[in-house]
Design a protein around this motif. Sequence first.
Motif, PDB file in Angstrom:
ATOM      1  N   UNK A   6      19.610   3.891  20.642  1.00 19.86           N
ATOM      2  CA  UNK A   6      20.219   4.707  21.688  1.00 19.86           C
ATOM      3  C   UNK A   6      20.549   6.071  21.097  1.00 19.86           C
ATOM      4  N   UNK A   7      20.246   7.107  21.880  1.00 16.40           N
ATOM      5  CA  UNK A   7      20.544   8.471  21.446  1.00 16.40           C
ATOM      6  C   UNK A   7      21.298   9.193  22.560  1.00 16.40           C
ATOM      7  N   UNK A  15      20.137   7.899  26.200  1.00 14.32           N
ATOM      8  CA  UNK A  15      18.712   7.562  26.321  1.00 14.32           C
ATOM      9  C   UNK A  15      18.442   6.401  25.375  1.00 14.32           C
ATOM     10  N   UNK A  16      17.781   5.391  25.902  1.00 13.98           N
ATOM     11  CA  UNK A  16      17.403   4.243  25.086  1.00 13.98           C
ATOM     12  C   UNK A  16      15.927   4.363  24.728  1.00 13.98           C
ATOM     13  N   UNK A  17      15.637   4.357  23.445  1.00 12.16           N
ATOM     14  CA  UNK A  17      14.267   4.324  22.943  1.00 12.16           C
ATOM     15  C   UNK A  17      13.988   2.899  22.522  1.00 12.16           C
ATOM     16  N   UNK A  73       9.170   3.477  24.814  1.00 13.06           N
ATOM     17  CA  UNK A  73       9.535   4.163  26.048  1.00 13.06           C
ATOM     18  C   UNK A  73      10.941   4.729  25.905  1.00 13.06           C
ATOM     19  N   UNK A  74      11.152   5.880  26.548  1.00 11.62           N
ATOM     20  CA  UNK A  74      12.470   6.508  26.602  1.00 11.62           C
ATOM     21  C   UNK A  74      13.018   6.265  27.999  1.00 11.62           C
ATOM     22  N   UNK A  75      14.161   5.592  28.080  1.00  9.45           N
ATOM     23  CA  UNK A  75      14.746   5.230  29.369  1.00  9.45           C
ATOM     24  C   UNK A  75      16.083   5.960  29.531  1.00  9.45           C
TER      25      UNK A  75
END
Length: 181
Positions: A6-7, A15-17, A73-75
């Motif tokens: 998470x960033x 944003x979760x990668x 994926x970036x969510x």
Amino acid sequence: MKYNKKIRLKNNKECCLRNGNENDGQSVFENFNLTHSQTDYLLSYPDENSFDAEQESKFLKEKSESENEIEIIAVVDNVVAGTAGIEAVGTKYKVRHRAELGISVAKEFWGLGIGWALMNACIECARNAGYVQLELNVVAENTRAIAMYERAGFVEYGRNPKGFHSRKTGFQELIYMKMEL
């Protein structure tokens, strides 16, 4: 290969990668078609997408089970904002030390740090997979992407003046870049 981080984005959203998985097939399919319609810098156009949502699900499942390839994926707010992946150049001894990197981010999310985060996630995964060299192609006019790649340590090693043939602008020069891992 697994990835999950998470960033915090420049707009302060989380944003979760993470690995794309079977359940993400429809969302990733839609993101692919969206991003490929929003810029002329990617390899293909939406009408050239050879996958449907079900095939995308299978692709994501295969990548999530791979030891040396990945699709991240970036969510953001339950929306797939972007994708990135590394793919082996080949399995033969002479090229199995090399991987290719690809990234796309939906225009709505440009400038928030998602591309940078996806790129760094892929670099980390490539190192963990034992690759020695990470490679990419970028359209010469895509100065923002080139600056990002150079800042990360990629260097140019060649150009192809007619690398892409755009439906909109004619021929586009491709820059070949690599990073020693």
